[in-house]
Design an enzyme around this catalytic site. Structure first.
Site, PDB file in Angstrom:
ATOM      1  N   GLY A   1      -4.857  -1.970   4.727  1.00  0.00           N
ATOM      2  CA  GLY A   1      -4.153  -3.136   4.207  1.00  0.00           C
ATOM      3  C   GLY A   1      -4.810  -4.450   4.613  1.00  0.00           C
ATOM      4  O   GLY A   1      -4.988  -5.356   3.797  1.00  0.00           O
ATOM      5  N   ARG A   2      -5.206  -4.566   5.868  1.00  0.00           N
ATOM      6  CA  ARG A   2      -5.749  -5.848   6.336  1.00  0.00           C
ATOM      7  C   ARG A   2      -7.187  -6.079   5.880  1.00  0.00           C
ATOM      8  O   ARG A   2      -7.769  -7.125   6.171  1.00  0.00           O
ATOM      9  CB  ARG A   2      -5.609  -5.960   7.856  1.00  0.00           C
ATOM     10  CG  ARG A   2      -6.156  -4.782   8.625  1.00  0.00           C
ATOM     11  CD  ARG A   2      -5.736  -4.844  10.091  1.00  0.00           C
ATOM     12  NE  ARG A   2      -6.217  -3.704  10.864  1.00  0.00           N
ATOM     13  CZ  ARG A   2      -5.560  -2.551  10.996  1.00  0.00           C
ATOM     14  NH1 ARG A   2      -4.406  -2.376  10.384  1.00  0.00           N
ATOM     15  NH2 ARG A   2      -6.059  -1.573  11.714  1.00  0.00           N
TER      16      ARG A   2
ATOM     17  N   HIS B   1      -3.492 -33.002  19.075  1.00  0.00           N
ATOM     18  CA  HIS B   1      -2.331 -33.799  19.482  1.00  0.00           C
ATOM     19  C   HIS B   1      -1.174 -32.919  19.925  1.00  0.00           C
ATOM     20  O   HIS B   1      -0.045 -33.384  20.046  1.00  0.00           O
ATOM     21  CB  HIS B   1      -1.916 -34.717  18.330  1.00  0.00           C
ATOM     22  CG  HIS B   1      -3.026 -35.618  17.887  1.00  0.00           C
ATOM     23  ND1 HIS B   1      -3.343 -36.788  18.533  1.00  0.00           N
ATOM     24  CD2 HIS B   1      -3.951 -35.474  16.905  1.00  0.00           C
ATOM     25  CE1 HIS B   1      -4.385 -37.353  17.947  1.00  0.00           C
ATOM     26  NE2 HIS B   1      -4.788 -36.575  16.958  1.00  0.00           N
TER      27      HIS B   1
ATOM     28  N   GLU C   1      10.700  -4.948   3.993  1.00  0.00           N
ATOM     29  CA  GLU C   1      10.760  -6.352   3.615  1.00  0.00           C
ATOM     30  C   GLU C   1      10.369  -6.548   2.157  1.00  0.00           C
ATOM     31  O   GLU C   1      11.014  -7.276   1.388  1.00  0.00           O
ATOM     32  CB  GLU C   1       9.807  -7.188   4.495  1.00  0.00           C
ATOM     33  CG  GLU C   1      10.165  -7.228   5.972  1.00  0.00           C
ATOM     34  CD  GLU C   1       9.508  -6.115   6.785  1.00  0.00           C
ATOM     35  OE1 GLU C   1       9.278  -5.015   6.225  1.00  0.00           O
ATOM     36  OE2 GLU C   1       9.239  -6.340   7.976  1.00  0.00           O
TER      37      GLU C   1
ATOM     38  N   GLU D   1      -4.176  -6.332  15.031  1.00  0.00           N
ATOM     39  CA  GLU D   1      -3.696  -5.026  14.562  1.00  0.00           C
ATOM     40  C   GLU D   1      -4.831  -3.992  14.640  1.00  0.00           C
ATOM     41  O   GLU D   1      -4.607  -2.816  14.863  1.00  0.00           O
ATOM     42  CB  GLU D   1      -3.151  -5.125  13.136  1.00  0.00           C
ATOM     43  CG  GLU D   1      -2.225  -3.985  12.768  1.00  0.00           C
ATOM     44  CD  GLU D   1      -1.480  -4.189  11.455  1.00  0.00           C
ATOM     45  OE1 GLU D   1      -2.097  -4.017  10.395  1.00  0.00           O
ATOM     46  OE2 GLU D   1      -0.273  -4.497  11.477  1.00  0.00           O
TER      47      GLU D   1
ATOM     48  N   LYS E   1       9.893  -0.297  13.705  1.00  0.00           N
ATOM     49  CA  LYS E   1      10.437  -0.014  12.368  1.00  0.00           C
ATOM     50  C   LYS E   1      11.530   1.049  12.461  1.00  0.00           C
ATOM     51  O   LYS E   1      12.577   0.949  11.815  1.00  0.00           O
ATOM     52  CB  LYS E   1       9.328   0.497  11.438  1.00  0.00           C
ATOM     53  CG  LYS E   1       8.317  -0.560  11.020  1.00  0.00           C
ATOM     54  CD  LYS E   1       7.314   0.047  10.030  1.00  0.00           C
ATOM     55  CE  LYS E   1       6.163  -0.886   9.767  1.00  0.00           C
ATOM     56  NZ  LYS E   1       5.127  -0.307   8.909  1.00  0.00           N
TER      57      LYS E   1
ATOM     58  N   LYS F   1       0.833  -1.201   0.000  1.00  0.00           N
ATOM     59  CA  LYS F   1       0.000   0.000   0.000  1.00  0.00           C
ATOM     60  C   LYS F   1       0.871   1.257   0.000  1.00  0.00           C
ATOM     61  O   LYS F   1       0.670   2.175  -0.760  1.00  0.00           O
ATOM     62  CB  LYS F   1      -0.929  -0.023   1.217  1.00  0.00           C
ATOM     63  CG  LYS F   1      -1.855   1.168   1.275  1.00  0.00           C
ATOM     64  CD  LYS F   1      -2.838   1.033   2.417  1.00  0.00           C
ATOM     65  CE  LYS F   1      -3.625   2.327   2.582  1.00  0.00           C
ATOM     66  NZ  LYS F   1      -4.537   2.292   3.716  1.00  0.00           N
TER      67      LYS F   1
END
Ligand code: F6P
Length: 545
Positions: free
Chosen positions: A265-266, A382, A209, A351, A508, A203
């Protein structure tokens, strides 16, 4: 000031229900009827939650008094409800084409959205007809790599995996997200650079990254063309709200797809951020996903709270978090195809709702986001279910099941679903000490009692069951929209801004300071705290080893 644990209007219900076991609540079949609701392909079963009609009534009265319908309509209408960033929150406009209600969203936004969907459609058609070169792309594309992180990764990743039975042939999807170079290294080992299409999704187009991984794949493709950078640009598409920066990075304008400030974004799967999904499943299925979400939007806009699935889900979370004081929720899909749902929800919920001040900057008066965690069943049984059954903490669960699988292995599927139902029942009912004692046949009385204590299950542990008729683009769209609106409702109930994420910024900034220090470009480390300094030195000492 620590947040108030139980709002006063809930206190009497919490107190009353502390004396009632879920086993007893489940005897009332009428209660169960009132706590099970279906909308389209989704059945929501809240009957294993630990609350009764008066408690639900109190929660309903609370939400009705809160003005939730006006708040909801303000979101759909594009009012700037993300107040800290002065932005509208219009992810619902991205799927308004599938709605049966008049859209409240601004016409301009809807037009831009439809134009972008049509661009995506033209791109997909060109690739299907073998005419990708006419769109400025490589002539043959066998692999699509989505580079992005957070909301630019998790939604498309979840949906591409969930909808594997709908994938078009001859096209593989990959997701490159972490800055750990291992993943890029593996991809470059496996793929043919000349047949790979890279979609860089960001965005902001400033995310470290994503840009680092974009550079790595660009160098790899340029090398395949023996240094011809122009030839390599055909392999890149960008999706961003910062189109100028995407072009500066080197993606031709014709290959840049827009995102908008009015989509977080999410919440962005429904936009061009979902391009890798649209390529994987084709445009008809992508539009079906949007229609599934729009169905839940319409439901959210029209159903009274008593039947409104997102509202009910938010009230249950509110009850567990602020009434019963639970601190986490385990999301356990009994479907491998939904294996990425939990990590998707971690971002969507934590978030959005992990905030400690209200929209007015005052300390939150109630606990906000629970920790969301979990993984697929039956495997989870398990691993950590022991603690969920007999541990000292109560963790509410969310089970997600699919009635009709996309395969014909009926006995596998029946085993899967029977396990799901068994876990929900065992958590709710438990096993009393006397029942356990009756099962222990050998040993003297004292030894039998010791063993029985260890074989006792307290039960009384709440869970929600979400059953999808089948896992399709429509039902997945509906499921995700259901969670999105639940998040909106919790933001409203807690009076926090669910649409910003200032809490990700500090790390950041510090990472940007540490990066040159790791590289030996900073001689004086005394500006760092003692622990960071020691870690940097430890890495520097051993890195050539
Ligand atoms: O760091 C958090 C975050 O900003 C998320 O909110 C977002 O989904 C992710 O990073 C990726 O951001 P972008 O799409 O701008 O690269």
């Amino acid at each position: 000031m620590s947040p108030q644990r139980s709002p006063s209007f809930l206190a009497e219900h919490v107190e009353r229900l502390s004396r009632t076991h879920l086993r007893d609540l489940l005897r009332d079949t009428g209660r169960g009827e009132r706590l099970r609701h279906r909308v389209g392909p989704i059945l929501l079963d809240l009957s294993r939650q630990k609350l009764d009609a008066p408690a639900l009534g109190a929660l309903g009265a609370h939400v009705e008094a809160s003005g939730w319908q006006a708040a909801r309509d303000a979101m759909f209408a594009g009012e700037p409800i993300n107040t800290s960033e002065h932005r509208a929150v219009l992810h619902t406009a991205l799927r308004a084409g599938g709605s049966h209600l008049p859209s409240l969203a601004p016409r301009e936004a809807r037009q831009e959205i439809e134009q972008t969907l049509q661009r995506i459609e033209r791109l997909i058609q060109a690739i299907e007809r073998g005419e990708a070169a006419s769109m400025g792309l490589p002539a043959t594309i066998t692999d699509v790599v989505n580079i992005g992180i957070g909301g630019s990764d998790l939604g498309p990743r979840l949906a591409v995996r969930a909808l594997a039975p709908f994938h078009v042939p001859h096209m593989r999807s990959h997701f490159l997200t972490n800055v750990d170079g291992q993943a890029a290294h593996e991809l470059m080992r496996q793929l043919d650079p000349k047949r790979t299409l890279v979609i860089v999704v960001s965005k902001t187009f400033t995310t470290q990254e994503t840009l680092l991984n974009g550079n790595v794949l660009r160098d790899w493709i340029v090398r395949a063309y023996e240094g011809d950078a122009r030839a390599a640009t055909r392999h890149f598409i960008a999706v961003s709200a910062n189109t100028a920066e995407a072009e500066r990075w080197g993606v031709p304008a014709s290959n840049v797809y827009p995102m908008w400030d009015f989509v977080g974004g999410r919440f962005s799967l429904w936009s061009a951020v979902g391009l890798s999904l649209a390529l994987a499943i084709g445009m008809d299925h992508f539009r079906a996903l949007l229609a599934g979400a729009a169905r839940i939007d319409d439901h959210f806009r029209t159903a009274p709270w008593q039947e409104n699935l997102p509202v009910l889900l938010s009230l249950i979370e509110y009850w567990n978090r602020n009434g019963l004081g639970t601190t986490s929720r385990a999301v356990v899909p009994y479907a491998d195809l939904l294996g990425d749902l939990t990590s998707y929800l971690q971002q969507l919920e934590m978030e959005s709702l992990g905030k400690q001040v209200t929209s007015q900057g005052q300390p939150a008066t109630q606990s906000t986001s629970a920790v969301v965690w979990g993984s697929v069943g039956t495997n989870a049984q398990h691993a950590y279910f022991q603690a969920l059954h007999q541990g000292t903490d109560v963790v509410p669960l969310e089970f997600i099941g699919v009635v009709r699988p996309a395969h014909t292995l009926r006995s596998n599927h029946d085993a899967l679903l029977s396990n799901l139902l068994a876990q929900a029942a065992a958590l709710a009912l438990g096993k009393t000490f006397d029942e356990a004692l009756a099962e222990v046949k050998s040993g003297d009385e004292a030894a039998r009692r010791v063993l029985a204590a260890q074989r006792t299950f307290p039960g009384d542990r709440p869970s929600t069951l979400i059953l999808l008729d089948s896992l399709t683009p429509e039902s997945l769209g509906a499921l995700i929209a259901l969670y999105e609106h639940k998040v909106f409702m919790l933001g409203h109930l807690w009076d926090i801004n669910a649409f910003d994420q200032w809490g990700v910024e500090l790390g950041k900034v510090i990472a940007r300071q540490i990066l040159p220090a790791l590289d030996g470009q900073v001689d004086d480390l005394t500006d760092f705290d003692s622990a960071t300094r020691a870690s940097i030195e430890a890495i520097q000492e051993r890195r050539e080893g």
